[in-house]
Scaffold this active site. Structure first.
Site, PDB file in Angstrom:
ATOM      1  N   LYS A   1       0.819  -1.208   0.000  1.00 27.09           N
ATOM      2  CA  LYS A   1       0.000   0.000   0.000  1.00 27.09           C
ATOM      3  C   LYS A   1       0.859   1.266   0.000  1.00 27.09           C
ATOM      4  O   LYS A   1       0.428   2.315  -0.464  1.00 27.09           O
ATOM      5  CB  LYS A   1      -0.929   0.019   1.215  1.00 27.09           C
ATOM      6  CG  LYS A   1      -1.857  -1.181   1.345  1.00 27.09           C
ATOM      7  CD  LYS A   1      -2.870  -1.279   0.226  1.00 27.09           C
ATOM      8  CE  LYS A   1      -4.034  -2.191   0.552  1.00 27.09           C
ATOM      9  NZ  LYS A   1      -3.691  -3.610   0.619  1.00 27.09           N
TER      10      LYS A   1
HETATM   11  C1  LIG Z   1      -4.397  -4.766   0.262  1.00 26.96           C
HETATM   12  C2  LIG Z   1      -3.617  -6.017   0.204  1.00 26.96           C
HETATM   13  C3  LIG Z   1      -3.900  -7.022  -0.739  1.00 26.96           C
HETATM   14  C4  LIG Z   1      -5.070  -6.926  -1.703  1.00 26.96           C
HETATM   15  O1  LIG Z   1      -4.907  -5.897  -2.640  1.00 26.96           O
HETATM   16  P1  LIG Z   1      -6.183  -5.330  -3.451  1.00 26.96           P
HETATM   17  O2  LIG Z   1      -5.663  -4.162  -4.209  1.00 26.96           O
HETATM   18  O3  LIG Z   1      -7.162  -4.928  -2.389  1.00 26.96           O
HETATM   19  O4  LIG Z   1      -6.695  -6.416  -4.298  1.00 26.96           O
HETATM   20  C5  LIG Z   1      -3.082  -8.138  -0.779  1.00 26.96           C
HETATM   21  N1  LIG Z   1      -2.046  -8.278   0.084  1.00 26.96           N
HETATM   22  C6  LIG Z   1      -1.756  -7.348   1.003  1.00 26.96           C
HETATM   23  C7  LIG Z   1      -0.633  -7.580   1.937  1.00 26.96           C
HETATM   24  C8  LIG Z   1      -2.518  -6.180   1.097  1.00 26.96           C
HETATM   25  O5  LIG Z   1      -2.223  -5.251   2.012  1.00 26.96           O
END
Ligand SMILES: *Cc1c(COP(=O)(O)O)cnc(C)c1O
Length: 492
Positions: free
Chosen positions: A111
């Site tokens: 993120k």
């Molecule tokens: C948010 C997240 C995901 C999923 O990503 P999306 O964009 O919501 O599909 C997968 N792995 C981790 C560690 C995340 O923080």
């Protein structure tokens, strides 16, 4: 370039408005009216990550200029923020399988790649639209977005941020990362419920006229740091280009050769960014969509039926514990050739009946582009163990889900196209599950140290330090109390 609401194509706004507001007033997601063509070129091979970011993002940001974007990229990806020489390194595990590691940033999950950039995009958008009010950023988190958004927006002028997290849906470390957050413009509240309840609560506050009036009277307006905001999806396109260029540089593929990507998926934001990269001209053959036991997307891609009427599983990969994948709406909007009436119908069926079915023409194109599979908790742990034993690679549970589904894909299809497997979190963020996989049970206070003594990568120091920080936020509300919490925060 204009941005259209998925629920009403006549609502067309500039990119600045799309980013500043996050969600369209009709509940739709702003989507670019066309996808620019940017081939991966020889010239991009020697660019830094920041230069690649500016090149990939510029066509979506009319008139912002490459120099401005490179400046933002320096702030987002430069300095000491990442504990690796480049923010998104590629790491080979075995022939054909390459990890695209996106967790070297300040909060140890992918993120950061978008949420370190979003504040710069948002602040410029506010300035360019002459916005004088405070952007109140409401965020629902399944665990990782919350901390990354708090870190990105902490003490950013003209913004304030409130994060709602599902009380029992996040790991201990994820919760502590949020409740110890520093900064004068931040707030964190737990919700009795799961991520879908939390996300639905935030979306309804957004489109509630009374709530909008309440914040308006206080010289504020709502914005979003969730992947419903185009400003989240855009910076994520960059690392697919960068990963591909690095594969070319290392000799793993020749410029122009196809690769596959495999993405551990929850809200469909990350894999949607990969689809944009493909449509922009990056040679991606197959998008492999990996889910945990919350396998609503696996069923959808394989059958054309989206059905959220199923048991919600709390798993070892909490950031993927989602049954309503918001960004699928953008994908279907693109595939239906921007048919907002069609999208409006699907979304109201989802809201009232909990399911919808798309026509064969659309599910056929979905299947040409995507392969989908899922992996339960038991297999997630087994995968962590076997990758560690066979390849010396310590995977977090989300990445392990992706690796397991990649293995299924390869076995089923015999397709050995080089694949970028997106590694979305540091294993240290999920010490409990990773240690359990390796057969080491220990006291939660010692987990990071025990894991570090087993692994060959150092633990991020910001996770070590969490234990010594004071928890600042301990509020918990029911999902029916979320609007009240927002009013107390803004009014108080
Ligand atoms: C948010 C997240 C995901 C999923 O990503 P999306 O964009 O919501 O599909 C997968 N792995 C981790 C560690 C995340 O923080």
């Amino acid at each position: 370039m204009r941005y259209l609401s998925t629920r009403d194509s006549k609502t067309a706004v500039t990119v600045e408005t799309a980013i500043a507001s996050g969600l369209a007033g009709d509940g739709g997601l702003y989507t670019p009216e066309l996808i620019p063509h940017i081939p991966a070129t020889e010239a991009m091979l020697d660019m830094s990550y920041g230069q690649r970011a500016a090149a990939v993002m510029a066509p979506y940001l009319d008139g912002w200029g490459t120099a401005t974007l490179e400046g933002f990229a320096d702030l987002a990806y430069g300095g000491q923020k990442y504990d690796s020489p480049t923010p998104a390194p590629v790491n080979k595990i075995h022939d054909g399988a390459y990890m695209l590691e996106l967790w070297h940033g300040p909060t140890c999950a992918f993120k950061d790649m978008a949420l370190q950039m979003l504040p710069h995009l948002l602040v410029k958008s506010l300035r360019d639209t002459g916005e004088k009010r405070t952007a109140c950023i409401l965020t629902a988190t399944s665990g990782d977005t919350g901390k990354a958004a708090l870190e990105g927006f902490c003490d950013v002028n003209g913004t304030a941020i409130l994060v709602f997290y599902p009380r029992d849906g996040v790991s201990d470390i994820q919760r502590l990362q949020m409740t110890t957050q520093r900064g004068g413009n931040v707030m964190v509240v737990g919700v009795n419920g799961n991520f879908d309840d939390t996300q639905t609560g935030v979306k309804s506050i957004f489109s509630d006229p009374e709530m909008r009036a309440f914040v308006g009277e206080r010289s504020s307006f709502f914005s979003s740091a969730n992947s419903i905001n185009w400003g989240r999806v855009l910076p994520q396109i960059v690392y697919y280009f960068s990963g591909y260029l690095d594969l070319v540089k290392s000799g793993a593929v020749t410029l122009g050769d196809s690769i596959n990507v495999c993405v551990p998926t929850g809200n469909f934001g990350n894999i949607l960014s990969a689809y944009f990269a493909k449509k922009m001209g990056l040679p991606i053959a197959r998008l492999i969509c990996a889910s945990n036991s919350n396998d609503v997307l696996t069923e959808f891609i394989n059958s054309g039926v989206y059905n959220r009427n199923r048991k919600f599983h709390t798993t070892f990969s909490p950031s993927m514990d989602i049954l309503i994948s918001s960004n699928l709406e953008r994908m279907l909007y693109l595939l239906s050739d921007y048919d907002s009436a069609f999208i409006g119908r699907l979304m109201s069926e989802l809201a009232s009946n909990g399911f919808y079915k798309v026509p064969d023409s659309i599910s056929g194109v979905m299947r040409e582009n995507y392969y989908a599979g899922c992996c339960d908790d038991r297999r997630t742990l087994a995968t962590i163990k076997s990758c560690f034993n066979e390849y010396g690679q310590l995977l977090d549970p989300h990445t392990a889900v992706a690796y397991a589904v990649y293995s299924d894909y390869r076995r089923e299809t015999l397709d050995s196209t080089p694949t970028l497997i997106v590694s979305t979190a540091s294993p240290y963020k999920f010490c409990g599950a990773v240690l359990e996989a390796l057969g080491k049970i220990c006291d939660s206070a010692d987990q990071i140290q025990v894991l570090e003594s087993l692994a060959n990568i150092p633990a991020p120091k910001q996770l070590f330090e969490l234990r010594d920080l004071k928890e600042r936020f301990n509020g918990i509300v029911d999902s029916s109390g979320m609007a009240r919490a927002v009013m107390d925060w803004i009014g108080g």
